[in-house]
Write a protein that holds these residues in place. Sequence first.
Motif, short mmCIF file in Angstrom:
data_model
loop_
_atom_site.label_atom_id
_atom_site.label_comp_id
_atom_site.label_asym_id
_atom_site.label_seq_id
_atom_site.Cartn_x
_atom_site.Cartn_y
_atom_site.Cartn_z
N ILE A 63 15.92 -12.41 -40.31
CA ILE A 63 14.46 -12.55 -40.20
C ILE A 63 14.04 -12.70 -38.73
N GLY A 64 14.81 -13.48 -37.97
CA GLY A 64 14.51 -13.64 -36.55
C GLY A 64 14.55 -12.32 -35.80
N CYS A 65 15.57 -11.51 -36.07
CA CYS A 65 15.70 -10.20 -35.41
C CYS A 65 14.58 -9.26 -35.82
N LEU A 66 14.25 -9.22 -37.11
CA LEU A 66 13.18 -8.34 -37.57
C LEU A 66 11.84 -8.72 -36.95
N ALA A 67 11.58 -10.03 -36.86
CA ALA A 67 10.33 -10.49 -36.25
C ALA A 67 10.26 -10.08 -34.78
N MET A 68 11.38 -10.21 -34.06
CA MET A 68 11.39 -9.83 -32.65
C MET A 68 11.27 -8.32 -32.48
N LYS A 85 13.38 -19.19 -25.70
CA LYS A 85 14.09 -20.35 -25.16
C LYS A 85 13.84 -21.59 -26.02
N ALA A 86 12.61 -21.72 -26.52
CA ALA A 86 12.31 -22.84 -27.41
C ALA A 86 13.11 -22.73 -28.71
N CYS A 127 17.52 -15.68 -31.19
CA CYS A 127 16.73 -15.72 -29.95
C CYS A 127 17.65 -15.70 -28.72
N LEU A 128 18.74 -16.47 -28.78
CA LEU A 128 19.68 -16.51 -27.65
C LEU A 128 20.34 -15.15 -27.46
N LEU A 129 20.69 -14.49 -28.56
CA LEU A 129 21.30 -13.16 -28.48
C LEU A 129 20.36 -12.18 -27.78
N MET A 130 19.09 -12.16 -28.17
CA MET A 130 18.17 -11.19 -27.59
C MET A 130 17.87 -11.49 -26.13
N LEU A 131 17.87 -12.77 -25.75
CA LEU A 131 17.71 -13.10 -24.33
C LEU A 131 18.82 -12.48 -23.50
N TRP A 132 20.06 -12.62 -23.98
CA TRP A 132 21.20 -12.09 -23.23
C TRP A 132 21.22 -10.57 -23.25
N VAL A 133 20.84 -9.97 -24.37
CA VAL A 133 20.80 -8.51 -24.43
C VAL A 133 19.82 -7.96 -23.41
N GLU A 134 18.65 -8.58 -23.32
CA GLU A 134 17.64 -8.14 -22.36
C GLU A 134 18.12 -8.35 -20.93
N LEU A 135 18.79 -9.46 -20.66
CA LEU A 135 19.29 -9.71 -19.31
C LEU A 135 20.39 -8.72 -18.94
N LEU A 136 21.32 -8.46 -19.85
CA LEU A 136 22.42 -7.54 -19.55
C LEU A 136 21.91 -6.12 -19.31
N SER A 137 20.77 -5.78 -19.90
CA SER A 137 20.23 -4.43 -19.69
C SER A 137 19.79 -4.22 -18.25
N ALA A 138 19.61 -5.32 -17.50
CA ALA A 138 19.25 -5.21 -16.09
C ALA A 138 20.45 -4.94 -15.20
N PHE A 139 21.66 -5.07 -15.75
CA PHE A 139 22.87 -4.83 -14.97
C PHE A 139 23.12 -3.33 -14.83
N ILE A 330 14.97 -4.34 -26.97
CA ILE A 330 14.83 -5.38 -27.99
C ILE A 330 14.68 -4.76 -29.37
N GLN A 331 13.87 -3.71 -29.47
CA GLN A 331 13.63 -3.10 -30.78
C GLN A 331 14.90 -2.50 -31.35
N LEU A 332 15.65 -1.75 -30.55
CA LEU A 332 16.86 -1.09 -31.06
C LEU A 332 17.93 -2.10 -31.42
N VAL A 333 18.20 -3.05 -30.53
CA VAL A 333 19.26 -4.03 -30.81
C VAL A 333 18.87 -4.93 -31.98
N ALA A 334 17.62 -5.38 -32.01
CA ALA A 334 17.18 -6.31 -33.06
C ALA A 334 17.27 -5.67 -34.43
N VAL A 335 16.86 -4.41 -34.55
CA VAL A 335 16.91 -3.74 -35.86
C VAL A 335 18.35 -3.54 -36.32
N SER A 336 19.23 -3.09 -35.41
CA SER A 336 20.63 -2.88 -35.80
C SER A 336 21.30 -4.20 -36.18
N GLN A 337 21.00 -5.27 -35.43
CA GLN A 337 21.57 -6.58 -35.76
C GLN A 337 21.03 -7.09 -37.09
#
Length: 491
Positions: A63-68, A85-86, A127-139, A330-337
């Motif tokens: 549910i968290g991933c679908l909402a994001m 983060k909250a 939420c923690l997973l998606m934060l890291w996914v977004e950060l790693l995409s900047a690498f 976020i959309q691609l990773v969140a849906v697959s997860q």
Amino acid sequence: MSTEVEPGQRLNWPLVFTASCGFALYWSSFFTMLMRNSFMDGAIEILWYHLFLRIVFLLGSCIGCLAMAKRADWISSAQGVRFQKAGVCLFSVVAAVGSLAAYSLSATMPLAFDCAAWGLAGVGLSCLLMLWVELLSAFAPAERDAALVLAIGLGAPAYLVMNLLPFPFNIGLLCASPLISLGIFYLLEQDEDVVASAFVPLEDSLQRARWTASYKGIAVAYGIVFGLGIGSTTQIAESDPLYSGIAVVLALGAAAAWFVARFLGERIQKASSFRFLFPVLIIALIPMAFLQGMPSVACNLLLLGCYVFFEAIGINLALVLAKQQRASRIQLVAVSQACIYLGLALGHGVGLAATSTGAMNYSMLSVAALGLVILLALFITFAPLSPLAGHELKNAATLEADVAVTEKDAVGFWRKHCERIAQEAGLSARETEVFLLLAKGRGIEHIQNKLNISSHTVKTHTYNIYRKMGIGSREELLDLVETDVDNGGQS
């Protein structure tokens, strides 16, 4: 992982290792939630209770991933990041409060309380997973892929340590790990070498890249198979050798993902790398249907290793396609997860329903899972499998040209808004140059080298910019630009 390192190009290993350590704490927490009994009360010995809470946790993650995914634009904003983060902090609070309450009362908590706690825990970790996914995409691609696999590999020994510690130290580490991970994430956010990837609106992203129904169905089906195998480990008595075995197969699954991605990167982009799992799954499921004891345990662990492989390759595929098609990460990773979590929950649910009612035993469930794997093998072998809907993947030359044009338009649009903001604030020509670089997320050292000025001068210009705009931090500056762009210059 599919991107080769060009001659002379070196990976920033301190950056990769720091990110891997932070992301590893997510994986250790997730594996603990998935594989260990209830963190609320370690004395519970009711089989259905463990499985039921795992299902609730997985559904919370789904549910968290679908909402994001649905609110990807807002999640990418400064407010969305603060919300995530909250959510991470909420996980730690829920785990701590639930454990202390159960311990102080010396009694099992009400089922409704545990369900709410585990559901919120799932949302928090997603939420923690998606934060890291977004950060790693900047690498850079090579650094991103190395950090992803290394994080899962380091998450395995962290999981082992977390589960070998006695109560209450194990609970303390479980509560602290997401917060430490969040702290490392914050430090990397401030790192001058990490420049956030360009924002892609969800509407534009959906026009460029969407998972096909067949790919999402395959992810759910794989999740069901993994859920049946992982759920079966609940019947195995907890012991140090079991935790050690789990940690080993987690690391081996990550190593297998690195090998495939390193040498067969093109197959990842076509999602055909998932075919490598078929022989391994069949090898694992056939003995499970007929053997008991240690051979059956080994097969369960082999399924867990396949799951880790699937996770690593799946996230890598989503990030590669997001970059190629200039789509929302976020959309691609969140849906697959979400599809994988749903499959895991269904697998646990089938196992719980079948065994608690006596309709099927674990051997029969293994046979059913084997049949599902064979159907998957036939489907992927004979049916065309394209991960993205609406179009075929473009070749590299076409993609490069399309992305160059699109990025040029996006940069021009963004620069126009920034220059208008600078003009309204009365910035000088040099202050405007500094402002443009600050709005890109550049640090002081980068700006002084870019403009050939001293760090003291950069700080002076930054102070003047903040004063003229009535703001007090870099975050407020980015919020100001983001709000102006969202409002079309009407802010």
